[in-house]
Design a protein around this motif. Sequence first.
Motif, mmCIF file in Angstrom:
data_model
loop_
_atom_site.group_PDB
_atom_site.id
_atom_site.type_symbol
_atom_site.label_atom_id
_atom_site.label_comp_id
_atom_site.label_asym_id
_atom_site.label_seq_id
_atom_site.Cartn_x
_atom_site.Cartn_y
_atom_site.Cartn_z
ATOM 1 N N ILE A 56 58.278 -49.776 -11.349
ATOM 2 C CA ILE A 56 58.267 -48.947 -10.443
ATOM 3 C C ILE A 56 58.266 -47.916 -10.305
ATOM 4 O O ILE A 56 58.796 -46.840 -10.464
ATOM 5 N N VAL A 59 60.181 -46.257 -4.229
ATOM 6 C CA VAL A 59 60.405 -47.252 -3.260
ATOM 7 C C VAL A 59 60.207 -45.981 -2.032
ATOM 8 O O VAL A 59 61.255 -45.136 -1.886
ATOM 9 N N ALA A 68 66.885 -45.604 -1.226
ATOM 10 C CA ALA A 68 66.976 -46.318 -1.779
ATOM 11 C C ALA A 68 67.538 -46.698 -3.520
ATOM 12 O O ALA A 68 66.657 -45.082 -3.904
ATOM 13 N N TYR A 70 67.269 -48.012 -6.871
ATOM 14 C CA TYR A 70 65.988 -49.565 -7.874
ATOM 15 C C TYR A 70 65.693 -49.082 -9.394
ATOM 16 O O TYR A 70 65.979 -47.723 -9.802
ATOM 17 N N VAL A 83 67.487 -54.152 -6.266
ATOM 18 C CA VAL A 83 66.930 -52.858 -5.704
ATOM 19 C C VAL A 83 67.890 -53.140 -4.116
ATOM 20 O O VAL A 83 68.343 -53.365 -3.486
ATOM 21 N N ILE A 101 57.784 -50.754 -1.866
ATOM 22 C CA ILE A 101 58.534 -50.556 -3.179
ATOM 23 C C ILE A 101 56.335 -50.585 -3.628
ATOM 24 O O ILE A 101 55.841 -51.694 -3.659
#
Length: 353
Positions: A56, A59, A68, A70, A83, A101
């Motif tokens: 990732i 986000v 967020a 993650y 998440v 994302i």
Amino acid sequence: MKRNVILAVLLASAALEASAQRISAKHEVIDCGNVLYESPVTAKFELRNKGNDLIIDTVRTSCDCVVADYPKGTIAKGDNFMVEVTFDARQLGHFYKEAAIYSNASDKPFYLTMKGVVVDHVTDFTGVYDYALGDVRADKNNIEFDDVNLGEMPTQKIHFVNNGTTNVTPVVMHLPNYLTADVSPETVAPGHAGTVSITLNSSKLRSYGLTQSSVYLGMFPGDKVGEDKEISVSAVLLPEFRNMSETQRLNAPVMKLSAETLDLGEFGDKDEKDGTIIIENQGRSRLNISSMQMFTAGLKVRLNKSRLDPGESARLKITAYKKHLKNARSKPRVLMITNDPNKSKVVIHVKVK
């Protein structure tokens, strides 16, 4: 030439496969329900990597009021991950916040949404949770949509509280096509309350009179159906008389009952009790009793005549059975649908102990 076409198709297929989304979410939208003003709320999204190793990049949220959290490392193929999206709840009213994302799974972001309502105070339900539905307790397990006209879409609510030790994600199962349901919030923690809203689409009912069904409140998607999760739903659709002329009303049938409540007293040692209601037509045209139904098991009816000319009468015999009424969810009643515009729906209440 043919070889070039095949190569182009293969390259296009490879490109599509490379750009295909490889992230899936248990829930892409989470309803947080009522949220207290300035009390941050967090939606926890459960996701799964369905492709190769996932990274990732970031986000991005729809505003600065949302942050967020993650995973920052590599997520292996087939692994689950979380998440968490947190909203600061510093603005009253409905909210609808998104988190996008960005990853190596696709050239397009994968969107998650949290929604709810920020309120200045949370009003607790003041009723009593008398009924068990699976792992929660509810204020009722029976819904009745009375006196519904064609085209109307009434909604009724069931309030519940999670009295278990783990989170539940309630879902209404086995809905017929004329009912829709919404549960808020989507996930209910132990000791917290929620609401089930059930809406009737009367246009999808097949006939006038009583329609009954059962739906079930599962504790999670895919939960098993059982009697302990049953919610009884009934709807009474009325015939349409709103466009009748004054002359038609003056010449319409008029139903007269000897009583609208039949008191049968106590069963005592008897297994059944019965009584009789006299029905008269005091109008100017034929009275038609087009439907006769019972709201619950444990009753039997017998009508000796369903079409009554002016001045005629009929006898309605109602028998109550002790064994079946013992476990009835609703009060014993008999429903009649007629062509009397002032009494298109007639309910006879049966009292028996």
